[in-house]
Design an enzyme around this catalytic site. Structure first.
Site, PDB file in Angstrom:
ATOM      1  N   LYS A 100       0.812  -1.223   0.000  1.00 53.86           N
ATOM      2  CA  LYS A 100       0.000   0.000   0.000  1.00 53.86           C
ATOM      3  C   LYS A 100       0.851   1.281   0.000  1.00 53.86           C
ATOM      4  O   LYS A 100       0.477   2.270  -0.617  1.00 53.86           O
ATOM      5  CB  LYS A 100      -0.956   0.015   1.194  1.00 53.86           C
ATOM      6  CG  LYS A 100      -2.088  -1.000   1.071  1.00 53.86           C
ATOM      7  CD  LYS A 100      -3.052  -0.873   2.240  1.00 53.86           C
ATOM      8  CE  LYS A 100      -4.176  -1.887   2.134  1.00 53.86           C
ATOM      9  NZ  LYS A 100      -5.163  -1.752   3.210  1.00 53.86           N
ATOM     10  N   VAL A 107       2.940   4.567  22.508  1.00 54.20           N
ATOM     11  CA  VAL A 107       2.016   5.705  22.603  1.00 54.20           C
ATOM     12  C   VAL A 107       2.451   6.876  21.720  1.00 54.20           C
ATOM     13  O   VAL A 107       1.622   7.633  21.212  1.00 54.20           O
ATOM     14  CB  VAL A 107       1.792   6.116  24.074  1.00 54.20           C
ATOM     15  CG1 VAL A 107       3.022   6.753  24.675  1.00 54.20           C
ATOM     16  CG2 VAL A 107       0.577   7.029  24.195  1.00 54.20           C
TER      17      VAL A 107
END
Ligand code: ATR
Length: 273
Positions: A66, A159
């Site tokens: 992709k 995170v």
């Protein structure tokens, strides 16, 4: 003359795209062929070049190509600009146009097929990899601008990647958190865009994460993932990603043909295969 299309990936044998597009073609009367092509891992660009030379009109692109698809393109839908990943290419006037229909596919499945309105909802998106990037920016741009009280939290094991993705969404009601920070919060829609289903591992989610009547959506299909089992056990309504698969295909079909297929009978058929 029949217009030729294909899906390119590696591996590709599991892909349901050929089946879906052939059903769309039959239903709409569009004269197209659609085949699955496994490109060598180092041969994506060469495969695209061959298809263009042979007069193909476009292709779908899946793992792991992709990002390369995005890099080959000369023009872009706005939705691919943040993810830098394309799942739909259109060959037109000597150039390659790149699109990503995953975000639209996810939103249509949730809002139209599952009949869950996202207006004013608290949405949690888990993951910040390729799959999450493809949909986060779409949720942000399509939804948050239209629905002032909707919020999107992106959570990820690493995170910092969640923060990066939230920043890329460029919308005030999109924020990032670690899984630990989710304790004590509830969401109306919880979307799993991590790859944990592939390894049968589970995200460290608190069992109280689901608001009453919440929808738990796993972008994976074809198996009950640990996330789906967890959500079921904690009272959420559960959906897999098969509807998203059909909807993203329908959007690609629309980009190529200008005709929108009816997805309902196709999804019903796939569920019964
Ligand atoms: P994909 O294209 O499927 O998104 P990816 O780009 O490799 O694949 O991203 C995988 C995602 O699943 C990431 O968000 C990853 O978290 P990290 O960024 O912290 O690696 C998440 N993921 C994979 N295994 C996980 C696990 N065991 N627990 C939590 N998150 C996991």
């Amino acid at each position: 003359m029949t217009d030729k299309y294909a899906v390119i990936g590696n591996p590709i044998s599991h892909s349901k795209s050929s089946l879906i597009h052939r059903m769309f073609a039959e239903q709409t009367g569009e004269d197209i062929s659609y085949e699955a092509i496994e490109a060598p891992l180092d041969g994506f660009a060469a495969t695209i070049e061959r298809l263009r030379t042979e007069g193909y009109k476009g292709c779908n692109v899946t793992v792991p190509f992709k990002e390369q698809a995005y890099n080959l393109a000369g023009s872009f839908g706005s939705e691919v600009m943040v993810a830098h990943a394309a799942n739909t290419l259109k060959f037109q006037d000597g150039r390659i146009e790149a699109h990503n229909t995953d975000g639209v596919g996810l939103l249509r499945d949730i809002e139209q097929n599952l009949q869950v309105s996202l207006r004013g909802k608290q949405i949690l998106l888990m993951g910040a990899g390729g799959a999450a990037k493809g949909v986060a920016t779409q949720i942000a741009s399509l939804l948050l601008h239209k629905s002032p009280s909707t919020t999107l939290v992106i959570a990820n094991r690493t995170v910092e990647k969640a923060h990066e993705l939230a920043r890329a969404c460029n919308a005030t009601r999109v924020s990032a958190q670690s899984y630990e920070e989710l304790v004590g919060q509830q969401f109306d829609v919880v979307i799993n865009a991590t790859s944990t289903g592939l390894s049968d591992s589970m995200i460290p989610l608190p069992g109280t994460i689901f608001a009453p009547g919440a929808l738990a959506y796993d972008m994976m299909y074809g198996r009950e993932t640990p996330f789906m089992a967890f959500a079921r056990a904690h009272g959420a309504r559960v959906a897999d990603g098969l509807g998203m698969l059909v909807e993203q295909a329908a959007e690609a079909f629309f980009i190529w043909r200008g005709v929108r297929p009816d997805t309902r009978p196709v999804l019903e058929k796939l569920r019964n295969v």
